[in-house]
Design a protein around this motif. Sequence first.
Motif, PDB file in Angstrom:
ATOM      1  N   GLU A  19     -72.492 -30.981  30.649  1.00 29.38           N
ATOM      2  CA  GLU A  19     -73.200 -29.846  30.038  1.00 29.38           C
ATOM      3  C   GLU A  19     -74.600 -29.676  30.626  1.00 29.38           C
ATOM      4  O   GLU A  19     -75.185 -28.602  30.520  1.00 29.38           O
ATOM      5  N   ALA A  20     -75.135 -30.703  31.272  1.00 30.65           N
ATOM      6  CA  ALA A  20     -76.486 -30.599  31.853  1.00 30.65           C
ATOM      7  C   ALA A  20     -76.464 -30.925  33.351  1.00 30.65           C
ATOM      8  O   ALA A  20     -77.473 -31.361  33.908  1.00 30.65           O
ATOM      9  N   ALA A  23     -77.947 -34.171  34.433  1.00 28.22           N
ATOM     10  CA  ALA A  23     -79.396 -34.424  34.408  1.00 28.22           C
ATOM     11  C   ALA A  23     -79.631 -35.840  33.883  1.00 28.22           C
ATOM     12  O   ALA A  23     -78.970 -36.302  32.949  1.00 28.22           O
ATOM     13  N   ALA A  59     -78.452 -33.012  38.799  1.00 28.24           N
ATOM     14  CA  ALA A  59     -79.417 -31.929  39.071  1.00 28.24           C
ATOM     15  C   ALA A  59     -80.849 -32.353  38.779  1.00 28.24           C
ATOM     16  O   ALA A  59     -81.710 -31.507  38.577  1.00 28.24           O
ATOM     17  N   ALA A  61     -84.002 -35.239  37.166  1.00 25.99           N
ATOM     18  CA  ALA A  61     -84.427 -35.831  35.893  1.00 25.99           C
ATOM     19  C   ALA A  61     -84.284 -34.748  34.825  1.00 25.99           C
ATOM     20  O   ALA A  61     -84.204 -33.558  35.136  1.00 25.99           O
ATOM     21  N   ASP A  62     -84.248 -35.177  33.571  1.00 28.82           N
ATOM     22  CA  ASP A  62     -83.958 -34.238  32.482  1.00 28.82           C
ATOM     23  C   ASP A  62     -85.211 -33.431  32.125  1.00 28.82           C
ATOM     24  O   ASP A  62     -86.139 -33.939  31.495  1.00 28.82           O
ATOM     25  N   LEU A  63     -85.204 -32.165  32.536  1.00 28.84           N
ATOM     26  CA  LEU A  63     -86.388 -31.310  32.316  1.00 28.84           C
ATOM     27  C   LEU A  63     -86.611 -31.030  30.831  1.00 28.84           C
ATOM     28  O   LEU A  63     -87.750 -30.861  30.404  1.00 28.84           O
ATOM     29  N   LYS A  64     -85.519 -31.010  30.048  1.00 32.00           N
ATOM     30  CA  LYS A  64     -85.687 -30.773  28.605  1.00 32.00           C
ATOM     31  C   LYS A  64     -86.454 -31.933  27.975  1.00 32.00           C
ATOM     32  O   LYS A  64     -87.242 -31.735  27.061  1.00 32.00           O
ATOM     33  N   GLY A 104     -84.440 -35.899  40.976  1.00 30.36           N
ATOM     34  CA  GLY A 104     -84.074 -37.280  40.653  1.00 30.36           C
ATOM     35  C   GLY A 104     -82.659 -37.617  41.093  1.00 30.36           C
ATOM     36  O   GLY A 104     -82.354 -38.780  41.367  1.00 30.36           O
ATOM     37  N   GLU A 107     -83.006 -38.582  44.586  1.00 31.45           N
ATOM     38  CA  GLU A 107     -83.688 -39.888  44.609  1.00 31.45           C
ATOM     39  C   GLU A 107     -82.726 -41.014  44.220  1.00 31.45           C
ATOM     40  O   GLU A 107     -82.759 -42.100  44.799  1.00 31.45           O
ATOM     41  N   GLU A 127     -88.863 -30.472  42.816  1.00 30.70           N
ATOM     42  CA  GLU A 127     -89.854 -30.730  41.756  1.00 30.70           C
ATOM     43  C   GLU A 127     -91.052 -29.791  41.845  1.00 30.70           C
ATOM     44  O   GLU A 127     -91.622 -29.391  40.833  1.00 30.70           O
ATOM     45  N   GLY A 135     -90.933 -38.334  41.533  1.00 28.13           N
ATOM     46  CA  GLY A 135     -91.564 -39.508  40.911  1.00 28.13           C
ATOM     47  C   GLY A 135     -90.663 -40.727  40.914  1.00 28.13           C
ATOM     48  O   GLY A 135     -91.041 -41.781  40.403  1.00 28.13           O
TER      49      GLY A 135
HETATM   50  N1  CAA Z   1     -82.647 -31.113  33.376  1.00 35.37           N
HETATM   51  C1  CAA Z   1     -82.097 -30.681  32.216  1.00 35.37           C
HETATM   52  N2  CAA Z   1     -81.105 -29.773  32.168  1.00 35.37           N
HETATM   53  C2  CAA Z   1     -80.653 -29.285  33.338  1.00 35.37           C
HETATM   54  C3  CAA Z   1     -81.169 -29.677  34.570  1.00 35.37           C
HETATM   55  C4  CAA Z   1     -82.216 -30.653  34.562  1.00 35.37           C
HETATM   56  N3  CAA Z   1     -82.746 -31.132  35.686  1.00 35.37           N
HETATM   57  N4  CAA Z   1     -80.527 -29.011  35.552  1.00 35.37           N
HETATM   58  C5  CAA Z   1     -79.625 -28.231  34.946  1.00 35.37           C
HETATM   59  N5  CAA Z   1     -79.696 -28.368  33.607  1.00 35.37           N
HETATM   60  C6  CAA Z   1     -78.927 -27.685  32.560  1.00 35.37           C
HETATM   61  C7  CAA Z   1     -79.390 -26.258  32.403  1.00 35.37           C
HETATM   62  O1  CAA Z   1     -80.533 -26.179  31.558  1.00 35.37           O
HETATM   63  C8  CAA Z   1     -78.149 -25.630  31.779  1.00 35.37           C
HETATM   64  O2  CAA Z   1     -78.117 -25.963  30.416  1.00 35.37           O
HETATM   65  P1  CAA Z   1     -77.910 -24.806  29.282  1.00 35.37           P
HETATM   66  O3  CAA Z   1     -76.533 -24.272  29.581  1.00 35.37           O
HETATM   67  O4  CAA Z   1     -78.035 -25.566  28.015  1.00 35.37           O
HETATM   68  O5  CAA Z   1     -78.974 -23.807  29.532  1.00 35.37           O
HETATM   69  C9  CAA Z   1     -77.014 -26.374  32.464  1.00 35.37           C
HETATM   70  O6  CAA Z   1     -77.567 -27.579  32.980  1.00 35.37           O
HETATM   71  C10 CAA Z   1     -76.425 -25.606  33.643  1.00 35.37           C
HETATM   72  O7  CAA Z   1     -77.491 -25.259  34.507  1.00 35.37           O
HETATM   73  P2  CAA Z   1     -77.720 -23.764  35.061  1.00 35.37           P
HETATM   74  O8  CAA Z   1     -77.268 -22.767  34.057  1.00 35.37           O
HETATM   75  O9  CAA Z   1     -79.137 -23.663  35.521  1.00 35.37           O
HETATM   76  O10 CAA Z   1     -76.699 -23.773  36.299  1.00 35.37           O
HETATM   77  P3  CAA Z   1     -76.785 -22.937  37.649  1.00 35.37           P
HETATM   78  O11 CAA Z   1     -75.504 -23.205  38.352  1.00 35.37           O
HETATM   79  O12 CAA Z   1     -77.211 -21.551  37.403  1.00 35.37           O
HETATM   80  O13 CAA Z   1     -77.995 -23.640  38.494  1.00 35.37           O
HETATM   81  C11 CAA Z   1     -79.223 -25.507  39.407  1.00 35.37           C
HETATM   82  C12 CAA Z   1     -77.860 -24.961  38.924  1.00 35.37           C
HETATM   83  C13 CAA Z   1     -79.701 -24.758  40.659  1.00 35.37           C
HETATM   84  C14 CAA Z   1     -79.034 -26.988  39.742  1.00 35.37           C
HETATM   85  C15 CAA Z   1     -80.289 -25.339  38.271  1.00 35.37           C
HETATM   86  O14 CAA Z   1     -79.730 -25.859  37.061  1.00 35.37           O
HETATM   87  C16 CAA Z   1     -81.580 -26.036  38.521  1.00 35.37           C
HETATM   88  O15 CAA Z   1     -82.404 -25.546  39.274  1.00 35.37           O
HETATM   89  N6  CAA Z   1     -81.807 -27.191  37.864  1.00 35.37           N
HETATM   90  C17 CAA Z   1     -83.044 -27.920  37.929  1.00 35.37           C
HETATM   91  C18 CAA Z   1     -83.190 -28.648  39.253  1.00 35.37           C
HETATM   92  C19 CAA Z   1     -84.541 -29.372  39.318  1.00 35.37           C
HETATM   93  O16 CAA Z   1     -85.588 -28.771  39.261  1.00 35.37           O
HETATM   94  N7  CAA Z   1     -84.493 -30.721  39.430  1.00 35.37           N
HETATM   95  C20 CAA Z   1     -85.667 -31.531  39.497  1.00 35.37           C
HETATM   96  C21 CAA Z   1     -85.987 -32.063  38.131  1.00 35.37           C
HETATM   97  S1  CAA Z   1     -87.546 -32.929  38.053  1.00 35.37           S
HETATM   98  C22 CAA Z   1     -87.222 -34.468  38.640  1.00 35.37           C
HETATM   99  O17 CAA Z   1     -86.114 -34.777  39.056  1.00 35.37           O
HETATM  100  C23 CAA Z   1     -88.389 -35.424  38.614  1.00 35.37           C
HETATM  101  C24 CAA Z   1     -88.192 -36.719  39.332  1.00 35.37           C
HETATM  102  O18 CAA Z   1     -88.481 -36.838  40.509  1.00 35.37           O
HETATM  103  C25 CAA Z   1     -87.711 -37.911  38.661  1.00 35.37           C
END
Ligand code: CAA
Length: 253
Positions: A19-20, A23, A59, A61-64, A104, A107, A127, A135
Amino acid sequence: MILVHREEPIAVVQLNRPEALNALSPELMKELVSALEELDRDEKIRCIVLTGSDKAFAAGADLKWMVSHTAKELLAKDPLAIWDRISNVKKPIIAAVSGFCLGGGCELAMMCDMIVASETAKFGQPEINVGIIPGAGGTQRLTHLIGKSKAMEWILTGNIYSAKEAFEAGLVGKVTPAAEYLNEAKKLALKISEKGSIAVAHAKQAILKSFELPLAQGLKEERRLCFELFDTQDQKEGMRAFLEKRKPEFKGR
Ligand code: CAA
């Protein structure tokens, strides 16, 4: 959130939070680290494959979870510290990647020892698009793997790259047709499982030292690890089998 499929002598660990898009929440990472550490202790398992789903390895780390945290809270809690324990796993871990492998997720794949990717896989460190930087090792491991100029481009633009581009950059070891990535990773794991497990663990340790040590110290460490193997039964068996023109039977002792 984590499924473990035992297929001795290998195990497939699967991220399962569809579902995420897998993440990487702190709860998921806790489960993942304990599953990997348990398999590391398990004598029947020689090599581990880490995978997600066809749609997403992970996808990020968990942005929520991250959105409302402050710097002070994160510095005090250090929710990413637990990730370091993956680097202490002695057995080889092969990432079998399909779909999104971002932030993440990328990573985490780089903390594994090899990456096998489906031609559908999409890699990146996005990021910067959410106002932060990697990170969990992205600025360090990606730079070692693909070089400064490309790492700068990946991390400063947050662009997404195809499996072919990731392979050409040196991040990915092998790209397969979409249906084959997991099989290919398992085949690789089985091949490694045939070798002496102490030698495999020593080889992994020596290679990882090259990320940390200057060359002269790394070479010393390599020699120490190489010479240590001369006290194992597997070394005697391997060399005798060669001289007797037969296949060695390694026992991991
Ligand atoms: N954290 C939490 N939830 C996430 C997520 C994340 N990183 N990536 C996707 N999801 C969730 C979405 O919120 C969505 O949930 P809902 O249906 O409840 O809204 C579900 O997964 C499906 O995602 P999308 O509807 O966005 O799917 P899409 O096919 O349109 O897009 C995607 C896919 C391009 C991967 C897009 O989800 C996206 O850009 N995700 C975030 C990617 C990102 O920025 N990652 C870096 C996070 S920060 C990090 O990782 C820090 C570190 O270094 C440790």
